[in-house]
Design a protein around this motif. Sequence first.
Motif, short mmCIF file in Angstrom:
data_model
loop_
_atom_site.label_atom_id
_atom_site.label_comp_id
_atom_site.label_asym_id
_atom_site.label_seq_id
_atom_site.Cartn_x
_atom_site.Cartn_y
_atom_site.Cartn_z
N ALA A 18 9.50 -36.07 39.16
CA ALA A 18 9.20 -36.06 37.72
C ALA A 18 8.22 -37.21 37.42
CB ALA A 18 10.48 -36.23 36.90
N PRO A 19 7.58 -37.17 36.27
CA PRO A 19 6.70 -38.29 35.89
C PRO A 19 7.49 -39.60 35.85
CG PRO A 19 6.34 -36.41 34.44
CD PRO A 19 7.56 -36.09 35.27
N VAL A 20 6.86 -40.65 36.33
CA VAL A 20 7.50 -41.96 36.40
C VAL A 20 6.83 -42.91 35.40
CG1 VAL A 20 8.03 -43.94 37.86
CG2 VAL A 20 8.07 -41.63 38.83
N ARG A 21 7.63 -43.58 34.62
CA ARG A 21 7.13 -44.60 33.70
C ARG A 21 7.69 -45.95 34.10
NH1 ARG A 21 5.30 -42.59 28.46
NH2 ARG A 21 5.55 -40.32 28.33
N GLU A 42 10.47 -44.67 21.31
CA GLU A 42 9.42 -43.64 21.28
C GLU A 42 9.62 -42.63 22.41
OE1 GLU A 42 4.53 -43.27 21.39
OE2 GLU A 42 5.50 -45.25 21.31
N LEU A 43 9.95 -43.11 23.60
CA LEU A 43 10.16 -42.22 24.74
C LEU A 43 11.30 -41.24 24.48
CD1 LEU A 43 9.71 -41.43 27.77
CD2 LEU A 43 11.43 -43.17 28.33
N ARG A 82 15.42 -35.52 29.19
CA ARG A 82 16.38 -35.90 30.23
C ARG A 82 15.75 -37.05 31.02
NH1 ARG A 82 16.07 -30.30 30.59
NH2 ARG A 82 14.78 -30.48 32.47
N ILE A 83 16.36 -38.22 30.89
CA ILE A 83 15.78 -39.44 31.47
C ILE A 83 16.67 -39.95 32.60
CG2 ILE A 83 15.07 -41.82 31.02
CD1 ILE A 83 14.63 -40.99 28.10
N LEU A 92 18.74 -47.65 26.20
CA LEU A 92 18.88 -46.25 25.82
C LEU A 92 20.30 -45.95 25.31
CD1 LEU A 92 16.90 -44.49 28.70
CD2 LEU A 92 16.21 -44.67 26.29
N VAL A 93 21.29 -46.53 25.96
CA VAL A 93 22.68 -46.33 25.51
C VAL A 93 22.83 -46.86 24.08
CG1 VAL A 93 25.08 -47.03 25.86
CG2 VAL A 93 23.68 -46.32 27.82
N ALA A 94 22.24 -48.03 23.81
CA ALA A 94 22.34 -48.62 22.47
C ALA A 94 21.59 -47.80 21.43
CB ALA A 94 21.79 -50.05 22.49
#
Length: 298
Positions: free
Chosen positions: A95-98, A122-123, A16-17, A28-30
Amino acid sequence: MLADALSIGNALATPRIASLDWTLAETLVALDAPPQSLAQIDDYVAWVGEDVPDSVTDLGLRTQPNMELLASLQPDEIIISPMFSNLEPLLSEIAPVRTYSLYTPGTEVWPELQSLTRQLGELSGHQTEAEQLIAATDARMDELSALVPHDTRPLIAVQFMDARHVRVFGAGSLFVAVMEQLGLDNAWQETTNAWGFTLVGIEHLASLDEARLVVVEPLPAGVSEALEASGLWQHLGSVKRGDVLTLPPVWSFGSLPSATRFAETLVSAITANETANESAEASTERDSTEGASADAGH
């Protein structure tokens, strides 16, 4: 049954991003891995030019997201660009942040777009889709470049900030990276900022009369009306020739999906204009021939 099981397994494997950044979200949508939540969805649609799935939750402003709502969604990851780094301490409590960077000064844009695509693949667990997107984008650029007339004038890509000022895109920008892929020349050779654009008054465009203007929407309120009455705008070479190209919204700081959208709309506009000019010239020549024949008959 097997297909359904694989689909469910893939959905469970996808994290869940939450995204505050539109460039990351469109990628991400693509990849068929849309973010669970996104900031400023209405503005995203207006500037990026694409919808997001109904399942995506709006987090409010990119600079001031709704932290309570975000926390309630329990994201596995929150992704941002350096522009929103000041929010990282607050976001990291949820949450963890990238942080993903793009348009890095001194770095070629096209390889960086491909690298970002792979990182997000990869994410999200969609590495295969990432490679497919990269390959499909390269193939589409090759197809479109073959359609570009060889005598196309050098281009100047701009977006209006108000009736007198534009962002002009040059080296280091998405738009010029796409032009290079298509074999088109960029007329703006002045220094640009880290995002690949320069903010100038429209009078700065007057010295590039031989270039063709490419105006990327949306236009701020009132700009169209102001330009109709602007002597400065009306005297620009491209405006006088009537060869200005106006394109629908494309996210100027986008990734591969925006690159394809810009390329497709740009080439479509160029070829449509060329066809219209050829038809007009043929009509003029036909009228002239018919007129000469009529004169000879008398």
